[in-house]
Each structure stands twice: as structure tokens, then as C-alpha cells.
Design a protein around this motif. Structure first.
Motif, PDB file in Angstrom:
ATOM      1  N   GLU A  29       0.700  -0.982   0.306  1.00 50.80           N
ATOM      2  CA  GLU A  29       0.093  -0.160  -0.117  1.00 50.80           C
ATOM      3  C   GLU A  29       1.045   1.459   0.090  1.00 50.80           C
ATOM      4  O   GLU A  29       0.341   2.196  -0.108  1.00 50.80           O
ATOM      5  CB  GLU A  29      -1.319   0.205   0.969  1.00 50.80           C
ATOM      6  N   HIS A  30       2.233   1.242   0.519  1.00 51.02           N
ATOM      7  CA  HIS A  30       2.596   2.397   0.424  1.00 51.02           C
ATOM      8  C   HIS A  30       4.202   2.311   0.259  1.00 51.02           C
ATOM      9  O   HIS A  30       5.358   3.175   0.258  1.00 51.02           O
ATOM     10  CB  HIS A  30       3.662   2.838   2.130  1.00 51.02           C
ATOM     11  N   GLN A  31       4.048   1.480  -1.330  1.00 46.42           N
ATOM     12  CA  GLN A  31       5.378   1.294  -1.673  1.00 46.42           C
ATOM     13  C   GLN A  31       6.502   1.845  -2.777  1.00 46.42           C
ATOM     14  O   GLN A  31       7.180   2.184  -1.950  1.00 46.42           O
ATOM     15  CB  GLN A  31       5.236   0.068  -2.405  1.00 46.42           C
ATOM     16  N   GLU A  32       5.688   3.060  -3.023  1.00 45.77           N
ATOM     17  CA  GLU A  32       5.974   4.350  -2.647  1.00 45.77           C
ATOM     18  C   GLU A  32       6.862   5.282  -2.454  1.00 45.77           C
ATOM     19  O   GLU A  32       7.556   5.745  -2.243  1.00 45.77           O
ATOM     20  CB  GLU A  32       4.834   5.360  -3.901  1.00 45.77           C
ATOM     21  N   GLU A  33       6.417   4.980  -1.201  1.00 44.31           N
ATOM     22  CA  GLU A  33       6.826   6.932  -0.646  1.00 44.31           C
ATOM     23  C   GLU A  33       7.655   5.519   0.586  1.00 44.31           C
ATOM     24  O   GLU A  33       9.088   5.985   0.819  1.00 44.31           O
ATOM     25  CB  GLU A  33       5.980   6.637   1.205  1.00 44.31           C
TER      26      GLU A  33
END
Length: 160
Positions: A39-43
Motif C-alpha cells: 500500500e505504501h510502496q511508493e513512499e
């Protein structure tokens, strides 16, 4: 810092697995649950202080595009009888060529470590009550194996 067995030596590690409730993108030296990590892979991209842990009923294939950018991947063994994470370890090493730390977490006991190692796991966070010295010695229990494995890709007859 938790004590683990990594690459056949007892050592301390800064990485600790956290639950979904305790997951935070700002935390460092944590293994985040797979769903939270995705869910937060880009961050989290490019950070070498955050890893991921995969439960036995989750598919490691979702990590295919990211696998070599993750410093530590934990594979959860929810109980002594559940070996599904052994398949995940083999997929990560053989199919995706993962070269980082592949850590067994959960109900990890010395009886299983030799098989876990053969599937590509190189770090072990032992279950409570397990003696690290005895567990480390158990990794040297077998001198030869007939079957091919991640750690010995050539069959025994080819080694002669």
C-alpha cells in the motif's frame, strides 16, 4: 536489538517485524507486513532501512518487481506444522534471484532450520525458548544431501 542466526553465526539485528497495527512509513529498521508495504510502496521506495514480512498464506509473487530493492524479507512460519513459507523462500531465491537477507520469523525451531536453509533462508529469528547455540549447531547436521536445493543446486552424484 533482537538476536538472530544469520549466515551461520549468531548476531544482533536492527530489523524487527511489526504488526499491521504498529506499521508506520516513518519507522526505520522494521519489517512491515506485506499488505502495508504494498500500500505504501511508493513512499518506501529506495529505503534500505525498511523490509517486508510475508505471511504463510500470502503470495510472494507480488514482490517480483521489487524483490532486489528490499534489504530484508521475512517469511512467517505461524506454527511448527506450517511449511508454506518454504515454498515462498524457494520462489524468492530461484525464480526471482533474491540475494538479500531472507529471514524465517514466527515459530522457528531448530528442528526445521536445516530444511529452511536448503530452501534459501539465510537468517533465523528463533521462537521463544530456543537455544541459539544448539540451533546453530543443527545447521551442520547433514554433510550430504541427495536432492538438489537452493543451497546445493547440483545433485550429489554430480559432485563426485
Amino acid at each position: 536489538m533482537p538476536t538472530i542466526i544469520k549466515d551461520k553465526s549468531i548476531t544482533e539485528t536492527p530489523f524487527s517485524a511489526v504488526s499491521a497495527e504498529d506499521a508506520d512509513t516513518m519507522a526505520s529498521n522494521v519489517l512491515l507486513p506485506l499488505a502495508f508495504w504494498l500500500e505504501h510502496q511508493e513512499e518506501l521506495e529506495g529505503r534500505n532501512d525498511v523490509g517486508v514480512w510475508v505471511d504463510a498464506d500470502e503470495e510472494v509473487e507480488v514482490l517480483a518487481g521489487f524483490v532486489n530493492s528490499i534489504p530484508v524479507i521475512g517469511l512467517n512460519f505461524p506454527n511448527f506444522y506450517d511449511g508454506r513459507s518454504l515454498s515462498s523462500a524457494t520462489i524468492l531465491r530461484r525464480t526471482f534471484g533474491y540475494e538479500g537477507e531472507l529471514r524465517a520469523i514466527g515459530d522457528v525451531r531448530r528442528d526445521q532450520m536445516e530444511q529452511m536453509q536448503r530452501c534459501g533462508i539465510n537468517a533465523f529469528e528463533l521462537a521463544q525458548g530456543q537455544d541459539p547455540e544448539k540451533a546453530l549447531a543443527s545447521l551442520e547436521g547433514f554433510t550430504y544431501n541427495y536432492q538438489v536445493s537452493v543451497d546445493r543446486p547440483a545433485p550429489l552424484f554430480r559432485q563426485r
